[in-house]
Motif scaffolding. Sequence first.
Motif, PDB file in Angstrom:
ATOM      1  N   ASP A   1      -4.748 -14.724  -1.124  1.00 41.88           N
ATOM      2  CA  ASP A   1      -5.509 -13.577  -0.610  1.00 41.88           C
ATOM      3  C   ASP A   1      -4.693 -12.288  -0.718  1.00 41.88           C
TER       4      ASP A   1
ATOM      5  N   ARG B   1      -4.157  -6.547  -5.992  1.00 44.40           N
ATOM      6  CA  ARG B   1      -4.801  -6.179  -7.249  1.00 44.40           C
ATOM      7  C   ARG B   1      -5.894  -5.118  -7.033  1.00 44.40           C
ATOM      8  N   ARG B   2      -6.461  -5.085  -5.834  1.00 46.31           N
ATOM      9  CA  ARG B   2      -7.506  -4.088  -5.567  1.00 46.31           C
ATOM     10  C   ARG B   2      -6.947  -2.708  -5.214  1.00 46.31           C
ATOM     11  N   LEU B   3      -5.632  -2.620  -4.991  1.00 49.88           N
ATOM     12  CA  LEU B   3      -5.022  -1.319  -4.709  1.00 49.88           C
ATOM     13  C   LEU B   3      -4.982  -0.463  -5.970  1.00 49.88           C
ATOM     14  N   PRO B   4      -4.932   0.851  -5.844  1.00 47.43           N
ATOM     15  CA  PRO B   4      -4.880   1.727  -7.030  1.00 47.43           C
ATOM     16  C   PRO B   4      -3.708   1.406  -7.953  1.00 47.43           C
TER      17      PRO B   4
ATOM     18  N   GLY C   1      -2.193  -1.560  -7.953  1.00 46.64           N
ATOM     19  CA  GLY C   1      -2.027  -3.013  -8.020  1.00 46.64           C
ATOM     20  C   GLY C   1      -2.071  -3.574  -9.425  1.00 46.64           C
ATOM     21  N   GLU C   2      -2.800  -2.913 -10.307  1.00 48.33           N
ATOM     22  CA  GLU C   2      -2.905  -3.473 -11.655  1.00 48.33           C
ATOM     23  C   GLU C   2      -1.602  -3.353 -12.432  1.00 48.33           C
TER      24      GLU C   2
ATOM     25  N   THR D   1       0.831  -1.212   0.000  1.00 47.11           N
ATOM     26  CA  THR D   1       0.000   0.000   0.000  1.00 47.11           C
ATOM     27  C   THR D   1       0.865   1.261   0.000  1.00 47.11           C
TER      28      THR D   1
ATOM     29  N   ARG E   1      -4.867 -11.024  -4.326  1.00 46.43           N
ATOM     30  CA  ARG E   1      -6.148 -10.390  -4.621  1.00 46.43           C
ATOM     31  C   ARG E   1      -6.225  -8.991  -3.987  1.00 46.43           C
ATOM     32  N   SER E   2      -5.720  -8.872  -2.766  1.00 50.28           N
ATOM     33  CA  SER E   2      -5.747  -7.565  -2.081  1.00 50.28           C
ATOM     34  C   SER E   2      -4.863  -6.556  -2.792  1.00 50.28           C
TER      35      SER E   2
ATOM     36  N   GLY F   1      -4.653 -13.823  -9.485  1.00 52.71           N
ATOM     37  CA  GLY F   1      -4.102 -12.579 -10.019  1.00 52.71           C
ATOM     38  C   GLY F   1      -2.619 -12.600 -10.272  1.00 52.71           C
TER      39      GLY F   1
END
Length: 631
Positions: free
Chosen positions: A567, A573-576, A578-579, A547, A570-571, A602
């Motif tokens: 997990d 990938r959900r960060l701004p 992360g992609e 983060t 996945r977490s 992911g």
Amino acid sequence: MPLHDAGTVRSKLVIMAVSTTFVALLSASLAMLLYDLRTFQRYWIDDLTTQADIIASVTAPALVFNDARTAQQSLALLRVRPQIQAAALYGASGMRFASYLRGGPGGTGLPPAPGRHGHRVEGGEIEVWHKVMDDGEMVGTVYLRARLGVVERLANYATILGAVLLASLGIAALVATRLQRAITRPLEAVTHVAREVMQRRDFSLRVPGHDGGEIGVLVAAFNDMLGELGRRAHALQDANRTLEHEMRVRQGAEQALLLADRRKDEFLATLAHELRNPLAPIRTGLDILRIRSGDANATERATDIMERQLRQMVRLVDDLLDVSRINTGKFAIKMGRVELKAVVNDALEVVRSTIELHGHELAITLPDRPVFLHGDATRLAQILSNLLNNAAKYTNRGGHVRLDARVEDNALLIEVADDGIGIAPDMLAHVFEMFVQVDSTLERSNAGLGVGLSLARKLVELHGGGIEAHSDGVGKGSRFAVRLPIVVAPEPPAKTIPASLISAEAFRILLADDNVDFVNSIGALLSAMGHSVVITHNGTDALTAATRFFPDYAFLDIGLPGMSGYDLARSIRRLPSGEHTVLTAVTGWGQEKDRQLAFEAGFDHHMVKPVRFEQIEEILGNRGTLKKVRS
């Protein structure tokens, strides 16, 4: 009728017919004889009565006028009747008036007085008394006695009946002999077929003919019985064959289970041995690094030994995983255009140290022109390295190993030969089976797990080729021939990546692993290369670092404390940011399902421990590509 034929159905039928005819004729003859005797007796009674009546009419005047001479003349006329033995004429007073005796005059044999009107049969003779009437008045009595001749009559009659009886019996026997064939022929056919069935056990035989009546019903029933017996016999034979086949299958399965159990025990013992072997040099290398950490040469030798032994352990584990993937249908190969020399060079890089360690002499013969194959370069190199490694292991020190390749009929034939221990003839058909080893003696301690050849064959088959093993016997070396299809078309141009997409800058790298020694050593190497590295040892700290740190790359262990690697991915990938992060799973689980779980969570890459630093460098060097590669 022949004596030897007296017990047959034919003779019995003839005897029955003749006997029946004889009884019938005899009964009819006796009845006719009795009837004839009665008729004969009645005839004589009527005849003598008539004769007496005639004599009474003729002699009545003589009696009335007492003319004895005329009466005697009248009686004398009876000599023309030889059956009449005596005759007499009595007057009204009962005195004999005239007489007649066959054979001469005299009164011998004549009754002294007349009897009652009528007749009497006695002793083969018949006597008749008849009244002489004149104008309604009895004037005398006529007496006649005649011989019946029953014996002569019976003799003549018997002669005639005997002749008729014999002729009738002969005719009956002839007719019965002809007629009995209609009965005996079907019965003989039934007997013959029954005997043939018993001798030949052939239930397809049938009695010919379609006669009517009871015989036809018998023949039809017998044929139906043969058909039913044939069906039951075939059903029984099929059941026996099925049982025999099942017994053979069960025995084969039992033998296979026993063999598999024995090979399993041998495999587990060998696996333990093969995994322990590299541990001893690694442990020794660690001791060298600990004790002589200041000696650069000793450190380098120890590092080389440890790396070589580690590669050997990784090779064993990779082979087992590859075989498991192939058997479960989860193994995939990446087909492409491959040049033969490149494949051979890659294989030699893997086995060169093993060949040099055993002191073997390696000879390689390749075609002069380039040969291209359609296949997976890594797996093709693995095929050759397995064959070369097998040849090195089963050849005594200082032996000779040869690799020859040539093109035959649009196919590439690769032969790997050695002058090692060879293969027994009974083992040639089994060397490609799992966990089978040609030599499992204690003296040859580096024989391996017995999966190399099995894996090589399966990889060859996946490439549309075939592999065969040859040997002249124990101690005479062995030869493995691989045939693969070749590509004749020219090689297509390789795709290039624009230079603008390649970056040489340092990266921000996040490492998350609970193995402190491993993650710290990798972090130190990456930091020495100029990258920014953050090291964490659990999932929660790793997510916090991601983060704040915005990593370009993240190498995450799956089995992290507090939060699994899935997990955590996945977490992230959900960060701004992360992609844009390239996620790589680092784990000890290498099955296809584990790779699939990682990609679904992911991850971009999947690496199986132990990880070589070159693999990390390869991932860092591929960031500029347009397409992420899952390895």
